[in-house]
Design a protein around this motif. Sequence first.
Motif, PDB file in Angstrom:
ATOM      1  N   ASN A   1      -4.902  46.799   0.496  1.00  0.00           N
ATOM      2  CA  ASN A   1      -4.449  45.815   1.476  1.00  0.00           C
ATOM      3  C   ASN A   1      -3.464  44.829   0.864  1.00  0.00           C
ATOM      4  O   ASN A   1      -3.735  44.243  -0.180  1.00  0.00           O
ATOM      5  CB  ASN A   1      -5.647  45.031   2.043  1.00  0.00           C
ATOM      6  N   SER A   2      -2.325  44.669   1.536  1.00  0.00           N
ATOM      7  CA  SER A   2      -1.286  43.738   1.103  1.00  0.00           C
ATOM      8  C   SER A   2      -0.840  44.037  -0.322  1.00  0.00           C
ATOM      9  O   SER A   2      -0.702  43.142  -1.148  1.00  0.00           O
ATOM     10  CB  SER A   2      -1.771  42.283   1.217  1.00  0.00           C
TER      11      SER A   2
ATOM     12  N   GLN B   1       3.793  46.405  -0.328  1.00  0.00           N
ATOM     13  CA  GLN B   1       5.082  45.696  -0.302  1.00  0.00           C
ATOM     14  C   GLN B   1       5.572  45.302  -1.692  1.00  0.00           C
ATOM     15  O   GLN B   1       6.762  45.048  -1.887  1.00  0.00           O
ATOM     16  CB  GLN B   1       5.007  44.449   0.588  1.00  0.00           C
TER      17      GLN B   1
ATOM     18  N   ASP C   1      -1.697  45.743   5.932  1.00  0.00           N
ATOM     19  CA  ASP C   1      -0.699  44.690   5.762  1.00  0.00           C
ATOM     20  C   ASP C   1       0.675  45.240   5.372  1.00  0.00           C
ATOM     21  O   ASP C   1       1.371  44.660   4.532  1.00  0.00           O
ATOM     22  CB  ASP C   1      -1.179  43.675   4.719  1.00  0.00           C
TER      23      ASP C   1
ATOM     24  N   ASP D   1       6.249  35.894   9.243  1.00  0.00           N
ATOM     25  CA  ASP D   1       5.141  35.481   8.377  1.00  0.00           C
ATOM     26  C   ASP D   1       4.813  34.001   8.579  1.00  0.00           C
ATOM     27  O   ASP D   1       3.641  33.605   8.565  1.00  0.00           O
ATOM     28  CB  ASP D   1       5.498  35.732   6.915  1.00  0.00           C
TER      29      ASP D   1
ATOM     30  N   ARG E   1       2.218  42.916  11.012  1.00  0.00           N
ATOM     31  CA  ARG E   1       2.125  43.921   9.968  1.00  0.00           C
ATOM     32  C   ARG E   1       1.188  45.042  10.426  1.00  0.00           C
ATOM     33  O   ARG E   1       0.480  44.908  11.413  1.00  0.00           O
ATOM     34  CB  ARG E   1       1.656  43.292   8.663  1.00  0.00           C
TER      35      ARG E   1
END
Length: 241
Positions: free
Chosen positions: A109-110, A113, A141, A152, A222
């Motif tokens: 998760n997250s 990117q 995410d 964001d 997201r």
Amino acid sequence: MNDWIEYYDSPHTIYVSKLHRDVHFRTIARDIVGYIPSKHSVVLDYACGEALSAETVADACGRLILAEPAPGVRGRLVVRFAPNTKIRVRSLDELRHMDEKSVDLAVMNSVAQYMTPDALDAAFAVIRRLLKPAGRLVLGDILQPNVGLSGDVIALLRFAAKHGFVKDALRGLARTALSDYRQLRTRIGLQRYNEAEMLAKLAAAGFTATRTPANIGHNPSRMTFVARLAFERGRNADAAS
């Protein structure tokens, strides 16, 4: 990814206040729990960060593996969760030595990117080796190409309004505009994928995936995907026919 690892391993301003940090991790933990298939499951949180609410996740599964690349963060995790026998802390390199087919649920998760496309493919390969035949990968995410920094900001302010830290959020946004985070985001950038691109990337890594209706965490712009091993999906389809 090394620049981002160093950033998160140092004092940073990504959270505008202690309340923001705490509700952020509580929200993530709550959402992860929703994907755990049983109380006996082995769960892997890949590049977990500080994982302040990991005990909530551990309470809902049989064993929780927190894998974290940043050495300073990893050291804090070891100390924080030492009393909890259901939680184990590992480096990303150590995942390569874990038993195959030993994980029921992997969560990333997250994270995507901050990784190059090749590095993300390598992470998918590690996770694919670790997943049990019926295991799942939850990839959360994911940033979309058409949603920029303003999206964001809006998501953060809505989250702040819900949890009562709007003033801190406004001050924090001003600090972040001048921070190393903003400079890194401008210099290095963040990887973005549209839905079709991420589904294709997962397919190339040996998964079949679908996008979920809701993202993990507070940012609805997201994306989150749930992926299964491709051969397992095919085998289930053959059995049903």
